[in-house]
Design a protein around this motif. Structure first.
Motif, PDB file in Angstrom:
ATOM      1  N   VAL A 247       9.130  -7.444  -1.431  1.00 32.84           N
ATOM      2  CA  VAL A 247       7.555  -7.088  -1.828  1.00 32.84           C
ATOM      3  C   VAL A 247       7.642  -5.533  -2.428  1.00 32.84           C
ATOM      4  CG1 VAL A 247       5.484  -6.323  -0.708  1.00 32.84           C
ATOM      5  CG2 VAL A 247       6.794  -8.477   0.037  1.00 32.84           C
ATOM      6  N   ILE A 248       8.163  -4.704  -1.937  1.00 32.92           N
ATOM      7  CA  ILE A 248       8.350  -3.460  -2.419  1.00 32.92           C
ATOM      8  C   ILE A 248       8.799  -3.295  -4.133  1.00 32.92           C
ATOM      9  CG2 ILE A 248       9.174  -1.041  -2.373  1.00 32.92           C
ATOM     10  CD1 ILE A 248       9.105  -1.555   0.736  1.00 32.92           C
ATOM     11  N   LEU A 249      10.151  -4.075  -4.173  1.00 31.57           N
ATOM     12  CA  LEU A 249      10.585  -4.333  -5.382  1.00 31.57           C
ATOM     13  C   LEU A 249       9.587  -4.825  -6.378  1.00 31.57           C
ATOM     14  CD1 LEU A 249      13.157  -3.879  -6.994  1.00 31.57           C
ATOM     15  CD2 LEU A 249      13.747  -6.348  -6.325  1.00 31.57           C
TER      16      LEU A 249
ATOM     17  N   MET B  92      14.983   1.168   0.491  1.00 36.18           N
ATOM     18  CA  MET B  92      16.307   1.398   1.424  1.00 36.18           C
ATOM     19  C   MET B  92      15.206   2.067   2.763  1.00 36.18           C
ATOM     20  SD  MET B  92      19.452   0.544   1.523  1.00 36.18           S
ATOM     21  CE  MET B  92      19.899  -0.644   0.314  1.00 36.18           C
ATOM     22  N   LEU B  93      14.340   3.084   2.287  1.00 37.53           N
ATOM     23  CA  LEU B  93      13.809   3.839   3.494  1.00 37.53           C
ATOM     24  C   LEU B  93      12.607   2.657   4.115  1.00 37.53           C
ATOM     25  CD1 LEU B  93      12.482   6.297   4.283  1.00 37.53           C
ATOM     26  CD2 LEU B  93      10.611   6.203   2.744  1.00 37.53           C
ATOM     27  N   SER B  94      12.110   1.809   3.548  1.00 35.93           N
ATOM     28  CA  SER B  94      11.045   0.943   4.183  1.00 35.93           C
ATOM     29  C   SER B  94      12.263  -0.008   4.914  1.00 35.93           C
ATOM     30  CB  SER B  94      10.352   0.088   3.254  1.00 35.93           C
ATOM     31  OG  SER B  94       9.554   1.010   2.543  1.00 35.93           O
ATOM     32  N   VAL B  95      13.151  -0.493   4.267  1.00 37.86           N
ATOM     33  CA  VAL B  95      14.005  -1.674   4.901  1.00 37.86           C
ATOM     34  C   VAL B  95      14.765  -1.154   6.135  1.00 37.86           C
ATOM     35  CG1 VAL B  95      16.088  -2.868   4.349  1.00 37.86           C
ATOM     36  CG2 VAL B  95      14.178  -3.105   2.656  1.00 37.86           C
TER      37      VAL B  95
ATOM     38  N   LEU C 192       0.784  -1.150   0.173  1.00 41.90           N
ATOM     39  CA  LEU C 192      -0.036   0.129  -0.019  1.00 41.90           C
ATOM     40  C   LEU C 192       0.843   1.303  -0.105  1.00 41.90           C
ATOM     41  CD1 LEU C 192      -3.024   0.346   0.316  1.00 41.90           C
ATOM     42  CD2 LEU C 192      -2.840   1.071   2.213  1.00 41.90           C
ATOM     43  N   SER C 193       2.080   1.189   0.937  1.00 40.51           N
ATOM     44  CA  SER C 193       2.437   2.345   1.174  1.00 40.51           C
ATOM     45  C   SER C 193       3.551   2.838  -0.345  1.00 40.51           C
ATOM     46  CB  SER C 193       3.579   2.504   2.169  1.00 40.51           C
ATOM     47  OG  SER C 193       4.546   1.548   2.157  1.00 40.51           O
TER      48      SER C 193
END
Ligand SMILES: Nc1ncnc2c1ncn2[C@@H]1O[C@H](COP(=O)(O)OP(=O)(O)O)[C@@H](O)[C@H]1O
Ligand SMILES: [Mg+2]
Lengths: 309, 253
Positions: B120-122, B65-68, B30-31
């Motif tokens: 997941v973001i990738l 990077m931000l999320s990780v 979602l983000s």
């Protein structure tokens, strides 16, 4: 008898400088149940925490099964199980996973049959899929015990296992302790309930202000320290004790209807025969005779207030 | 080594993650989608390309990077703070495990979780923009090292913290600004010269630059600097953890 746990001159000062243990030495025999009796703040939890590795000792040494708890901490800790005083559990995890986690932590693979056996023994089998937060306080205590038993320890510490639990659960706990003893587990429990020590311990240690005041076989302790009293009930009340009985140091009770005589059960002569003869000589008529033994409670209160020993 | 203890801790920590798998999965999806809608559309309509890469694709490495980084810190700090908070740490301390095994268990689990979210973001980003990965090995290495090193940092924070506020303090007050100012959404070369110099003191710049290089071959700073920076950061965290291990700081009274 072999010594399974040996504590030598153990001292613990906390960071604030408070000395919670002032040189405790204690040998625990394999297979016995030792009750550590002491008021709040006596240092019971500190003693257990230090032996189990939760706090580091300031000085002194402890060996479990011959293994030093610091230099051979793995071997020593594998032998020891701990049921802490406060309930501390991961609320969202299931009973089964929580117990399996403990087993893994102590270096054992998850052995389903063994975990099942432990859960059944503690009447937790039906709750194995429940998460901890769904359990009652008593059930949570059982989970703590199950966790402590998950690695099949030979020494089990129970820190106030029955503090604040209802009578029924307390009886259950005593039964569990008895079963564990049957299975050969050495048990050290702390309590401030005297009846508890009286009911289940083989030996009793009294600790206060960081010092172990005494450790003794429970029966010997009660016999040695226990003064017995005999109460002679009279048919007709009297106002003064006759002079002829003054040698017996009697006290008058029950509105002059009872003469109380205190004697030492260990003495060669208890003096009961002479007393009863003298009472009859004095012309008093007996209606009844009762004896009463002082409880561990009285012994304990005497010790802690420093009157006896 | 007590491998079974490491496995037990890892498994127990991962169970927490799997209990809320939908949440763990949905929130990054979602983000990420929101970032593309907001940044990709709003800013992307003004900045079409950065050094030959479409703006949407350009921000992907920074977003990951931000999320990780945030997740690694949060997961690891909560992972070790919870036992302290709940009191269940008594069991870790009385078990035949040493601190290294505890660290491997908790940090390993936190790193795994953040790695999962990074992937997941990738994948999600791939639905919005065209992504190419020029140096897949370097990409994997940067990603894994970032997950590990920031999980180590999170572990240190969790040990240090004595309440929940302190746990969110470092990520919010220190890490978030550093990441936003670290070239997540822009290239350093787009800044005025003075700011370019100041930015070089931000360690996150090296991280994002290196990670972006592994995607598009574009870097704000030389790739060796990036590698050294992340290795140095990992080394510092390990050093602090070693010191905690020796002194029992905030763990054993
Ligand atoms: N972490 C600590 N720091 C300082 N003092 C402590 C700490 N833990 C316990 N104490 C003190 O040590 C004494 C013994 O405590 P404790 O071992 O918990 O007693 P008990 O279990 O017999 O009630 C108490 O006076 C308590 O206040
Ligand atoms: Mg206590």
């Amino acid at each position: 008898m072999t010594t399974i746990l040996s504590i030598k001159d153990l001292r613990k000062s906390y960071a604030d400088g408070f000395e919670a243990l002032k040189g405790v030495s204690l040998d625990i025999e394999e297979g016995e149940i030792l009750a550590l009796l002491g008021p709040n703040g006596a240092g019971k939890t500190t003693l257990i925490s230090t032996v189990c590795g939760i706090t580091t000792p300031t000085s002194g040494s402890v060996t479990a099964g011959g293994h030093d708890i610091q230099t051979e901490f793995r071997a020593a800790r594998k032998m020891i199980g701990l049921v802490p005083q406060e309930i501390a559990l991961e609320p969202f995890e299931t009973v089964w996973n929580t117990v399996r986690f403990s087993r893994g932590l102590f270096g054992y693979g998850s052995d389903n049959a063994r975990i099942e056996e432990i859960l059944r023994k503690l009447s937790l089998w039906d709750k194995r899929k429940n998460s901890i937060k769904e359990l009652s306080g008593g059930m949570k205590r059982r989970v703590l015990i199950a966790k402590a038993l998950a690695h099949e320890p030979r020494i089990l510490f129970l820190d106030e296992p029955t503090a604040g639990v209802d009578v029924e659960l307390r009886k259950d706990m005593w039964e569990i302790v008895a079963e564990l003893k049957q299975a050969g587990v050495t048990i050290i429990l702390t309590t401030h309930y005297i009846e508890e020590a009286e009911a289940i311990a083989d030996r009793v240690g009294v600790i206060d202000k960081g010092e172990l005041l005494l450790v003794q076989d429970k029966d010997t302790l009660m016999a040695q320290m226990g003064k017995k009293q005999i109460e002679v009930m009279l048919t007709d009340p009297i106002t003064d004790i006759p002079d002829s009985l003054s040698a017996h140091n009697l006290t008058l009770n029950g509105n002059g209807r009872a003469l109380v005589y205190t004697y030492d059960t260990n003495a060669d002569r208890t003096g009961i025969t002479t007393l009863l003869n003298d009472v009859a000589q004095a012309g008093l008529v007996l209606s009844d005779v009762q004896t009463r033994q002082s409880s561990l409670e009285e012994i304990f209160v005497n010790l802690v207030s420093g009157e006896a020993v | 080594m007590n491998w079974s203890a490491i496995a037990a801790i890892y498994r127990f920590e991962m169970a927490r993650f799997f209990r809320t798998l939908a949440q763990s999965f949905l929130s990054p999806v979602l983000s990420t989608s929101l970032y593309f809608v907001v940044f990709g559309t709003a800013i992307g309509s003004r900045i079409q390309e950065v050094e030959g890469v479409s703006y949407g694709a350009f921000i992907v490495p920074g977003l990951i990077m931000l999320s990780v980084v945030m997740l690694a810190i949060t997961n690891a700090s909560f992972g070790i703070y919870f036992p302290k908070f709940l009191g269940t740490i008594y069991e870790l301390l009385s078990a035949p495990v040493n601190f290294i095994e505890i660290v491997i268990g908790y940090v390993g689990a936190a790193a795994t979780k953040s790695l999962f979210v990074g992937l997941v973001i990738l994948v999600t980003a791939n639905f919005f923009v065209d992504i190419r990965i020029e140096h897949p090995l370097a990409m994997a290495a940067f990603l894994v090292l970032t997950c590990l090193s920031f999980s180590l940092l999170g572990f240190i924070i969790g040990i240090w913290a004595s309440n929940f506020e302190q746990i969110s303090l470092v990520p919010q007050l220190v890490v978030t600004p550093l990441i936003f100012l670290g070239g997540t959404f822009y290239s350093i070369s787009m800044l005025p010269p003075l700011w370019q110099t100041i930015t070089l003191f931000n360690p996150v710049v090296y991280l994002i630059s290196g990670f972006r290089w592994s995607f598009y071959g574009l870097a704000d700073v030389p790739i060796t600097f990036s590698l050294l920076a992340i290795l140095a950061f990992t080394g510092i965290c390990l050093g602090i953890i070693g010191w905690i291990f020796k002194t029992g700081w905030r763990i054993r009274s």
